[in-house]
Design a protein around this motif. Structure first.
Motif, PDB file in Angstrom:
ATOM      1  N   LYS A 117      19.166  12.183 -31.206  1.00  0.00           N
ATOM      2  CA  LYS A 117      17.714  12.217 -30.960  1.00  0.00           C
ATOM      3  C   LYS A 117      16.944  12.103 -32.272  1.00  0.00           C
ATOM      4  CE  LYS A 117      17.229  14.792 -26.635  1.00  0.00           C
ATOM      5  NZ  LYS A 117      16.862  16.076 -26.030  1.00  0.00           N
ATOM      6  N   GLN A 120      16.976   8.579 -33.445  1.00  0.00           N
ATOM      7  CA  GLN A 120      16.029   7.764 -32.662  1.00  0.00           C
ATOM      8  C   GLN A 120      14.597   8.002 -33.133  1.00  0.00           C
ATOM      9  OE1 GLN A 120      16.861   8.952 -28.652  1.00  0.00           O
ATOM     10  NE2 GLN A 120      18.411   7.380 -28.321  1.00  0.00           N
ATOM     11  N   ALA A 121      14.267   9.274 -33.366  1.00  0.00           N
ATOM     12  CA  ALA A 121      12.915   9.617 -33.822  1.00  0.00           C
ATOM     13  C   ALA A 121      12.637   8.992 -35.184  1.00  0.00           C
ATOM     14  CB  ALA A 121      12.762  11.131 -33.897  1.00  0.00           C
ATOM     15  N   ARG A 124      12.001   5.303 -34.724  1.00  0.00           N
ATOM     16  CA  ARG A 124      10.638   5.064 -34.210  1.00  0.00           C
ATOM     17  C   ARG A 124       9.600   5.182 -35.330  1.00  0.00           C
ATOM     18  NH1 ARG A 124      12.462   7.767 -29.471  1.00  0.00           N
ATOM     19  NH2 ARG A 124      11.726   9.771 -30.230  1.00  0.00           N
ATOM     20  N   GLN A 125       9.820   6.182 -36.213  1.00  0.00           N
ATOM     21  CA  GLN A 125       8.897   6.382 -37.338  1.00  0.00           C
ATOM     22  C   GLN A 125       8.950   5.183 -38.293  1.00  0.00           C
ATOM     23  OE1 GLN A 125       9.794   9.571 -40.148  1.00  0.00           O
ATOM     24  NE2 GLN A 125       7.663  10.162 -40.193  1.00  0.00           N
ATOM     25  N   CYS A 126      10.160   4.680 -38.551  1.00  0.00           N
ATOM     26  CA  CYS A 126      10.325   3.497 -39.416  1.00  0.00           C
ATOM     27  C   CYS A 126       9.565   2.295 -38.847  1.00  0.00           C
ATOM     28  CB  CYS A 126      11.802   3.100 -39.531  1.00  0.00           C
ATOM     29  SG  CYS A 126      12.796   4.231 -40.486  1.00  0.00           S
ATOM     30  N   MET A 127       9.746   2.072 -37.531  1.00  0.00           N
ATOM     31  CA  MET A 127       9.124   0.914 -36.882  1.00  0.00           C
ATOM     32  C   MET A 127       7.597   1.043 -36.904  1.00  0.00           C
ATOM     33  SD  MET A 127      11.707  -0.908 -36.217  1.00  0.00           S
ATOM     34  CE  MET A 127      11.145  -2.234 -35.188  1.00  0.00           C
ATOM     35  N   ALA A 128       7.097   2.269 -36.683  1.00  0.00           N
ATOM     36  CA  ALA A 128       5.642   2.497 -36.685  1.00  0.00           C
ATOM     37  C   ALA A 128       5.069   2.250 -38.079  1.00  0.00           C
ATOM     38  CB  ALA A 128       5.335   3.926 -36.231  1.00  0.00           C
TER      39      ALA A 128
END
Length: 202
Positions: A117, A120-121, A124-128
């Motif tokens: 998890k 994954q978080a 997501r932070q990298c992509m944002a």
């Protein structure tokens, strides 16, 4: 005619028997709570291992392991007791048949899920973060000559703000910035440098 009163009295005797028969299925259909159901499922697998032989112990042990981990999240406050029961039966029967099955406790599984998890978080932070910089980079690429300096500064600020969050996206984003700067410099004859470049001391 004398027999009529008795026939009229006999039919009411049947319904009470039907009334008594009806509630029984409801009593049997009482549902177990999710945690009790999970305990029951694991204990059935434990019983199968208890009856194991040298020929099927490893298969039944693996089945018990998988069953336990499928139900682990539902066991709630039974987790400790059921874990102990699983470990005990695997050790006892394994010892009897001369085989060893390595069992991973629920805590280790939960730790692995937690790490997944977190990964994954982080992604997501990298992509944002990458998206914020990419938008600023795209604005620079599409800018008119008069807008270039303003948009270059905005892109450099976006990169500086997001750099530590880019993670695995950092190299891609930096390549995109280099390409955008090269395009703008070539198109308008500017000499913009990369936002991470250290200025030369004069």
């Amino acid at each position: 005619r004398a027999g009529l009163p008795t026939t009229s009295k006999t039919p009411p005797a049947l319904p009470p028997r039907l009334e008594i028969a009806n509630p029984r299925p409801k009593a049997h259909a009482q549902k177990l709570s999710p945690d009790q159901e999970a305990v029951e499922v694991v204990r059935q697998a434990i019983q199968r291992v208890r009856a194991a032989t040298i020929y099927n112990f490893m298969d039944l042990a693996k089945e018990l392991d998988e069953t336990f981990h499928q139900q682990a999240d539902k066991l709630q406050n039974h987790t400790g007791d059921v874990t102990d029961e699983v470990e005990q039966v695997l050790q006892e029967v394994g010892s009897e048949v001369g085989q060893t099955y390595t069992f991973e406790r629920a805590t280790a599984t939960q730790e692995r899920k937690k790490r997944a998890k977190e990964a994954q978080a982080e992604m997501r932070q990298c992509m944002a973060a990458a998206l914020v910089v990419r938008k600023a980079t795209q604005r620079l690429r599409l800018a008119r000559r008069a807008e270039c300096e303003e948009f270059f500064v905005a892109m450099a600020e976006a990169y500086a703000a997001q750099a530590e969050h880019l993670g695995s996206q950092a190299v891609k984003v930096e390549n995109e910035i280099e390409t955008a700067i090269a395009e703008v410099n070539k198109k308008f004859g500017f000499s913009f440098d990369y936002p991470w470049a250290v200025p030369e001391m004069s």
